[in-house]
Motif scaffolding. Structure first.
Motif: not given
Length: 121
Positions: A2, A5, A8-11, A13, A75-77, A85, A87
């Motif tokens: 992915e 993110k 904490k829960d949703l990854s 695309n 968010i993490t990208y 990556n 956050t």
């Protein structure tokens, strides 16, 4: 793997992710002098991600919209400047999603074109 993110829960695309970095200048300490030379009082640098998602079912869309509901969240990208990556604590502006069609097999609506701007806090 992915790309994004959310919390904490949703990854997820997205179909596109555009990175932007902007200088924030002081309105009182920036401008031009009598010779026309620019001077700046840069307060900070902030990042923004413009993200678009492909068509998805109501259940998938609901997960994303609920994940971005808090005023601020992480968010993490993949950050091109940092080369890894990152956050970032962000907020979002308006969220609009047009309905595309009804998926009879899934018995759910299919939505398309969710576009979000994640703006660094």
């Amino acid at each position: 793997m992915e790309i994004l993110k959310i919390g904490k829960d949703l990854s997820v695309n997205p179909s596109s992710l555009e990175w932007q970095e902007s200088d924030l200048d002081s309105s009182e300490g920036s401008g031009r002098n009598v010779l026309g030379d620019m001077f700046r009082d840069r307060i900070t640098v902030k990042r923004k991600l413009s993200v678009t998602f492909p068509p998805m079912l109501t259940s998938e869309m609901s997960r994303i919209l609920k994940a971005i509901e808090p005023i601020f969240f992480d968010i993490t990208y993949p950050d091109p400047k940092e080369g890894k990556n990152v956050t970032m604590n962000v907020y979002v502006s308006d969220r609009t999603v047009p309905v595309y069609c009804f998926d009879k097999d899934a018995n759910e609506w299919l939505w398309q074109g969710l576009a979000i701007e994640f703006i660094e806090r």
